[in-house]
Design a protein around this motif. Structure first.
Motif, short mmCIF file in Angstrom:
data_model
loop_
_atom_site.label_atom_id
_atom_site.label_comp_id
_atom_site.label_asym_id
_atom_site.label_seq_id
_atom_site.Cartn_x
_atom_site.Cartn_y
_atom_site.Cartn_z
N ASP A 262 0.81 -1.21 0.00
CA ASP A 262 0.00 0.00 0.00
C ASP A 262 0.85 1.27 0.00
O ASP A 262 0.31 2.38 -0.01
N VAL A 263 2.18 1.13 -0.03
CA VAL A 263 3.02 2.29 -0.29
C VAL A 263 2.71 2.86 -1.67
O VAL A 263 2.89 4.06 -1.91
N PRO A 270 -4.52 -1.40 -6.20
CA PRO A 270 -5.84 -1.40 -5.57
C PRO A 270 -6.07 -2.59 -4.64
O PRO A 270 -6.90 -2.53 -3.73
N GLY A 271 -5.34 -3.68 -4.87
CA GLY A 271 -5.57 -4.91 -4.13
C GLY A 271 -4.83 -4.95 -2.82
O GLY A 271 -3.86 -5.71 -2.65
N THR A 272 -5.28 -4.15 -1.88
CA THR A 272 -4.66 -4.12 -0.56
C THR A 272 -5.72 -3.75 0.48
O THR A 272 -6.79 -3.25 0.12
N GLY A 273 -5.41 -3.99 1.74
CA GLY A 273 -6.43 -3.87 2.78
C GLY A 273 -6.73 -2.48 3.26
O GLY A 273 -7.85 -2.18 3.67
N ALA A 306 -3.75 -8.13 -1.35
CA ALA A 306 -5.05 -8.77 -1.14
C ALA A 306 -5.74 -8.93 -2.49
O ALA A 306 -6.40 -8.00 -2.97
N PRO A 307 -5.59 -10.08 -3.14
CA PRO A 307 -6.04 -10.22 -4.52
C PRO A 307 -7.54 -10.10 -4.73
O PRO A 307 -7.98 -9.83 -5.86
N THR A 315 -2.11 -5.15 -8.83
CA THR A 315 -1.31 -5.17 -7.60
C THR A 315 -0.33 -6.32 -7.60
O THR A 315 0.85 -6.14 -7.25
N SER A 316 -0.79 -7.50 -7.98
CA SER A 316 0.10 -8.66 -7.92
C SER A 316 1.22 -8.56 -8.95
O SER A 316 2.34 -9.03 -8.70
#
Length: 345
Positions: A262-263, A270-273, A306-307, A315-316
């Motif tokens: 998320d940095v 976008p795929g993060t908590g 977070a996929p 993100t991945s």
């Protein structure tokens, strides 16, 4: 630890065909086996058991996200990164290095962590990481949420003593507790300072931004020894100046790099908590990491992918390239130490 399944696919060395047995065993040859076929080990590298149980760099997953405070799902991050890493190739032109030929890199599977008991999970991660380090590997860990950084740092510090830390994150992760819990994804680095496993003369956050609970958050973070390079600082100063500042701060100390995905700005991850607007671009993150070449990198982690929230695998893909740059830095450091010795490497 569990390992990815073996389909019996043959692999080539990191330098291509024709290398002798003394060369590290590299990825599956994509000219023989399509990238979409076979087991999804990181970068299609061999499993740890396929290289005799010993590696210079062990890529290991920790599918644990019971320490999150908002959106769950990072337990699936490691395997999403592995899938995205199918497109990675053996030569890294940005660092002018073939990391899988410089050192034996292998996928060590996943560390099983109790999803219902954070204390037990932390102990399991610490023990399993210690085993890999005792076997001579440096770790490239795929999370999982940021809670896992604490047991990883404990294991690394037992081998190297208190380490410098370069922490890429939108958030400080030096808060005290959440709902009375000491071990969460927002507290690992406060615990690490309290336990004496970080070198408080060489700690830095990079990419922080967004609202805080109050000014006290920054004051307590500074008291713990952290310097801050905000996302806005990266924009204004540029990646070269930031990388130079980081190199100066860590000096010749052993350094651990921890990257919360998320940095990156939500446009890039976008795929993060716990997304925050105004973050780094993937290009800025990769360039700053490349600028750490020459530092005494001893291990690294990449967390909070977070996929479930990751449309089109944006993100991945960014995370797989981030892990690739970190793995290249580790491999280059190992090769330099073999040539010049640990202190001069």
């Amino acid at each position: 630890m569990s390992n990815p399944p073996n389909t019996g696919t043959n692999t080539d060395t990191g330098t291509g065909t024709g290398a002798d047995e003394r060369q590290p065993r590299g990825p599956v040859d994509s000219s023989r086996v399509p990238r979409f076929a076979g087991p999804a080990t990181f970068a299609r590298l061999p499993r740890l058991d396929e290289v005799g149980g010993r590696a210079d760099v062990a890529v290991v997953g920790v599918p644990f996200d019971s320490g999150v405070s908002y959106r769950p799902g990072a337990r699936f991050g490691g395997n999403a990164i592995r899938e995205a890493s199918r497109l990675l190739r053996p030569y890294n032109p940005a660092q002018d290095a073939s990391p899988f030929a410089l050192a034996q890199v292998a996928d060590a599977g996943d560390i099983a962590a109790n999803p219902f008991d954070i204390h037990e999970a932390v102990e399991s991660v610490e023990a399993a990481a210690g085993e890999l380090l005792d076997g001579g590997a440096r770790l490239m860990t795929l999370g999982g949420d940021h809670t896992i950084a604490l047991p990883l740092l404990r294991a690394v510090a037992r081998r190297h003593g208190p380490v410098a830390l370069v922490h890429f994150d939108a958030h400080l992760d030096t808060w005290d507790t959440y709902f009375g819990a000491e071990y969460t994804h927002g507290t690992p680095f406060r615990r690490a300072v309290e336990e004496g496993i970080l070198d408080t003369e060489a700690l830095c956050h990079v990419g922080t931004r967004g609202p805080l609970y109050g000014r006290r958050d920054l004051a307590e973070d500074a008291r713990l020894g952290f310097g801050i390079v905000t996302a806005a600082d990266v924009l204004r100063r540029g990646v070269d100046e930031v990388a130079d500042q980081l190199r100066q701060r860590v000096g010749d100390r052993p350094v651990y790099v921890s990257v919360d995905i998320d940095v990156l700005d939500p446009a890039h991850a976008p795929g993060t908590g716990t997304p925050e607007a105004g973050g780094l671009t993937s290009r800025e993150l990769l360039e700053i990491l490349r600028g750490l070449a020459g530092c005494r990198l001893v291990s690294a982690d990449l967390v909070e992918v977070a996929p479930a929230y990751d449309h089109a695998e944006i993100t991945s893909v960014a995370a797989s390239h981030t892990a690739y740059e970190l793995t290249t830095l580790l491999a280059r450091r190992i090769a330099a130490e073999r040539e010049n010795g640990p202190e001069q490497g």
